[in-house]
Design a protein around this motif. Structure first.
Motif, mmCIF file in Angstrom:
data_model
loop_
_atom_site.group_PDB
_atom_site.id
_atom_site.type_symbol
_atom_site.label_atom_id
_atom_site.label_comp_id
_atom_site.label_asym_id
_atom_site.label_seq_id
_atom_site.Cartn_x
_atom_site.Cartn_y
_atom_site.Cartn_z
ATOM 1 N N UNK A 1 0.511 19.002 2.051
ATOM 2 C CA UNK A 1 1.172 19.990 1.098
ATOM 3 C C UNK A 1 1.391 18.668 -0.148
ATOM 4 N N UNK A 2 1.426 17.386 0.194
ATOM 5 C CA UNK A 2 1.624 16.332 -0.843
ATOM 6 C C UNK A 2 0.526 16.248 -1.831
ATOM 7 N N UNK A 3 0.984 15.615 -2.985
ATOM 8 C CA UNK A 3 -0.262 15.590 -3.914
ATOM 9 C C UNK A 3 -1.047 14.631 -3.465
ATOM 10 N N UNK A 4 -2.451 14.838 -4.195
ATOM 11 C CA UNK A 4 -3.303 13.685 -3.982
ATOM 12 C C UNK A 4 -3.328 12.323 -4.031
ATOM 13 N N UNK A 5 -2.253 12.054 -4.935
ATOM 14 C CA UNK A 5 -1.892 10.427 -5.172
ATOM 15 C C UNK A 5 -1.128 10.001 -3.910
ATOM 16 N N UNK A 6 -0.432 11.067 -3.316
ATOM 17 C CA UNK A 6 0.508 10.324 -2.368
ATOM 18 C C UNK A 6 -0.412 10.378 -1.040
ATOM 19 N N UNK A 7 -1.465 11.109 -0.753
ATOM 20 C CA UNK A 7 -2.366 11.161 0.310
ATOM 21 C C UNK A 7 -3.090 9.806 0.147
ATOM 22 N N UNK A 8 -3.353 9.503 -0.906
ATOM 23 C CA UNK A 8 -4.472 8.340 -1.192
ATOM 24 C C UNK A 8 -3.572 7.200 -0.844
ATOM 25 N N UNK A 9 -2.125 6.918 -1.089
ATOM 26 C CA UNK A 9 -1.259 5.932 -0.672
ATOM 27 C C UNK A 9 -1.329 5.939 0.460
ATOM 28 N N UNK A 10 -1.200 7.068 1.430
ATOM 29 C CA UNK A 10 -1.173 6.806 2.885
ATOM 30 C C UNK A 10 -2.276 6.249 3.374
ATOM 31 N N UNK A 11 -3.737 6.791 2.846
ATOM 32 C CA UNK A 11 -5.030 6.205 3.206
ATOM 33 C C UNK A 11 -4.964 4.756 3.071
ATOM 34 N N UNK A 12 -4.399 4.234 2.118
ATOM 35 C CA UNK A 12 -4.707 2.843 1.564
ATOM 36 C C UNK A 12 -3.780 2.047 2.504
ATOM 37 N N UNK A 13 -2.482 2.762 2.715
ATOM 38 C CA UNK A 13 -1.419 1.885 3.559
ATOM 39 C C UNK A 13 -2.203 1.797 5.010
ATOM 40 N N UNK A 14 -2.814 2.826 5.504
ATOM 41 C CA UNK A 14 -3.424 2.900 6.695
ATOM 42 C C UNK A 14 -4.596 1.603 6.805
ATOM 43 N N UNK A 15 -5.366 1.656 5.911
ATOM 44 C CA UNK A 15 -6.518 0.769 5.863
ATOM 45 C C UNK A 15 -5.797 -0.745 5.880
ATOM 46 N N UNK A 16 -4.905 -1.037 4.971
ATOM 47 C CA UNK A 16 -4.159 -2.502 5.164
ATOM 48 C C UNK A 16 -3.550 -2.633 6.324
ATOM 49 N N UNK A 17 -2.860 -1.750 6.948
ATOM 50 C CA UNK A 17 -2.283 -1.807 8.298
ATOM 51 C C UNK A 17 -3.032 -2.324 9.371
ATOM 52 N N UNK A 18 -4.190 -1.306 9.452
ATOM 53 C CA UNK A 18 -5.236 -1.808 10.491
ATOM 54 C C UNK A 18 -5.674 -3.050 10.291
ATOM 55 N N UNK A 19 -6.241 -3.379 9.150
ATOM 56 C CA UNK A 19 -6.816 -4.705 8.684
ATOM 57 C C UNK A 19 -6.034 -5.761 9.036
#
Length: 531
Positions: A212-230
């Motif tokens: 239900x979040x905006x696509x920009x907020x979902x993108x932020x979640x994905x980018x944070x996940x990439x950074x966290x895992x790396x």
């Protein structure tokens, strides 16, 4: 005309492709000229500023509510209220205060809202209501822990008891294949592989609850996940940079294969509208020739023609891919075919000034489907390291520049007069094609016939335009003539108005008005003579 003046409207300085903050990485128009890293920093600064402003506003409103409550309580204290009624009113006032504070926070500032809730509960505790220690620890964990780390095995099992059709739908063949490949890949990482798989499952589950979040907020979640895992692979598991890059590629492929249906061109954005605008724009520019763009490619050479066809095929194939990295790979293959075509034509390595006009020509000739949606999808969900450095980032940045150039293409960019540009855009005429006697003998007869038919259509179009123009002129002349006749009649009527006299009375005899009729002899009488 010099080559410099011809390239005036197309040339893009390579420094303009870099991040405008000067970090040395490639920028992106979708990030307002910043690279992924700098854009996230600017975005978080603006977001934190907004959260701080909302927090200050909430505190001010809360103080006003408390002052109003205290004032109301002191006024009613003089009255003889029972203890039960006092407690009931106090509860109602506090409920209204919580509602007033909560409505100033949207989904985009969810973290700030949690802090407001925590501070409010602490203040209520100071008033005498103590909270349970477990609840306080859980709230603190929600504030300081990323969303994909909140899930626990127990919660995962509980959520599995109420399956969602979107999560537990029948997996496609591609999804099954990607899952098997991902699991086989993680086996080579042993203990880190198990942790990666667990984090990916938690992230997908978290994204399911954030649709239900905006696509920009979902993108932020994905980018944070990439950074966290790396970061976890590098710092905690001490994985080499090369293996980290391979792992991030596989992670992106695994999660985006599942999220593609929900995050590519979502209905909550205007991506589809932008796709139609760009597609219509490219169709209107079908008349643009390689000479107008100063494209250093000779398609009469069979090898060059094959390279151009392959480049167009690659850029069109980008839409069929589901993973951002695979879409980037299509852009990279297209760009390499372009460089090879230029190299064969010029017998020397291609330069950046040769590449960008040719890429623009390929985009105009191919008109890739859903071009803006694919660019936005890559920008939002691709591993940021690929867009910031390397050949993938360079080619993707050039593609963004090519699309921006096409959207702003004008007569000056093509070294045309504004009149010719408008005529070409409206379809009234088209640039003159190559004369038949200048064709190479190796050119296909179908191509020659096609250009001949285009010339005939162009001539017919010009004749039709002249006929329509003359017909409109005749129509205007007839209207003017009718208006002129009407005006002349009105002038004559005004100058010589028509007077209608009253009807005369009936005459008794034809000579009744003759005053001298008494002097006339009597009328002759017929006489009969006997013979």
């Amino acid at each position: 005309m010099s080559l410099k003046s011809e390239r005036r409207g197309i040339h893009v300085d390579q420094s303009e492709l870099l991040c405008k903050k000067g970090c040395g990485y490639y920028g992106n128009p979708a990030w307002q000229g910043f690279c992924s890293k700098c854009w996230r920093e600017e975005y978080h600064k603006a977001r934190q500023k907004q959260i701080q402003e909302d927090w200050e506003l909430a505190e001010r409103l809360q103080r006003e509510e408390e002052e109003a409550f205290a004032s109301s309580h002191s006024t009613q204290g003089a009255q003889s209220l029972t203890f039960s009624k006092f407690e009931e009113k106090k509860t109602n006032e506090k409920t209204r205060k919580v509602t007033t504070v909560k409505k100033f926070f949207s989904a985009s500032s969810r973290t700030g809202a949690k802090k407001v809730a925590q501070e409010k509960n602490l203040k209520q505790g100071q008033l005498g209501r103590e909270r349970n220690a477990d609840n306080i620890l859980r709230d603190l964990k929600e504030i300081f822990t990323p969303s994909w780390e909140l899930a626990s095995p127990t919660e995962e099992i509980q959520e599995a008891k109420a399956p969602s059709p979107s999560i537990h739908r029948q997996a496609s063949i591609e999804t099954d294949r990607v899952s098997k490949e991902f699991i086989e890949f993680l086996k080579t990482y042993h203990k880190p592989g198990q942790d990666i798989y667990k984090q990916c499952k938690m992230f997908l589950e978290a994204m399911h609850h954030k649709r239900e979040l905006s696509i920009e907020e979902q993108s932020e979640c994905a980018q944070d996940f990439y950074q966290n895992v790396a970061e976890k692979l590098q710092t905690r598991w001490k994985v080499s940079p090369e293996r980290v890059e391979k792992a991030m590629d596989q992670i992106e492929k695994y999660i985006m294969t599942r999220l593609y249906k929900y995050v590519f061109c979502p209905e909550t954005t205007d991506d589809e509208k932008k796709d139609l605008v760009v597609q219509k724009r490219i169709r209107a520019l079908h008349w643009v020739t390689p000479q107008m763009l100063c494209v250093p490619v000779n398609e009469e050479i069979p090898e060059v023609s094959d390279m151009v066809v392959k480049a167009i095929t690659d850029i069109i194939e980008m839409d069929s891919k589901r993973v951002p990295r695979d879409k980037l790979a299509c852009i990279t293959k297209c760009s390499k075919h372009i460089f090879n075509a230029i190299k064969i034509t010029k017998n020397e390595p291609a330069s950046a000034d040769d590449f960008l006009p040719t890429l623009i020509y390929i985009v105009l000739k191919g008109n890739p489907p859903r071009l803006q949606s694919n660019i936005q999808y890559i920008t939002r969900f691709c591993n940021p390291s690929r867009l910031m450095t390397g050949e993938d980032g360079y080619y993707f940045t050039n593609l963004c520049c090519a699309v921006a150039f096409i959207e702003k293409l004008d007569a000056q960019s093509l070294n045309l007069s504004q009149e010719d540009f408008d005529r070409y855009m409206s379809g009234q005429t088209s640039p003159k094609k190559q004369e038949s006697e200048n064709w190479s003998p190796d050119v296909c007869l179908g191509v020659k016939q096609m250009y001949k038919n285009l010339d005939l259509l162009s001539q017919l179009n010009e004749r039709q335009e002249r006929i329509v123009s003359e017909a409109k002129k005749l129509e205007r002349d007839l209207i003017d003539w009718t208006d002129g006749i009407t005006k002349e009649v009105q002038d004559i009527v005004e100058k010589y108005p028509l007077e209608i006299k009253p009807k005369n009375q009936a005459l008794a005899a034809i000579d009744s008005e003759n005053v001298e009729n008494d002097k006339l002899p009597p009328p002759l009488q017929p006489q009969v003579y006997a013979g």
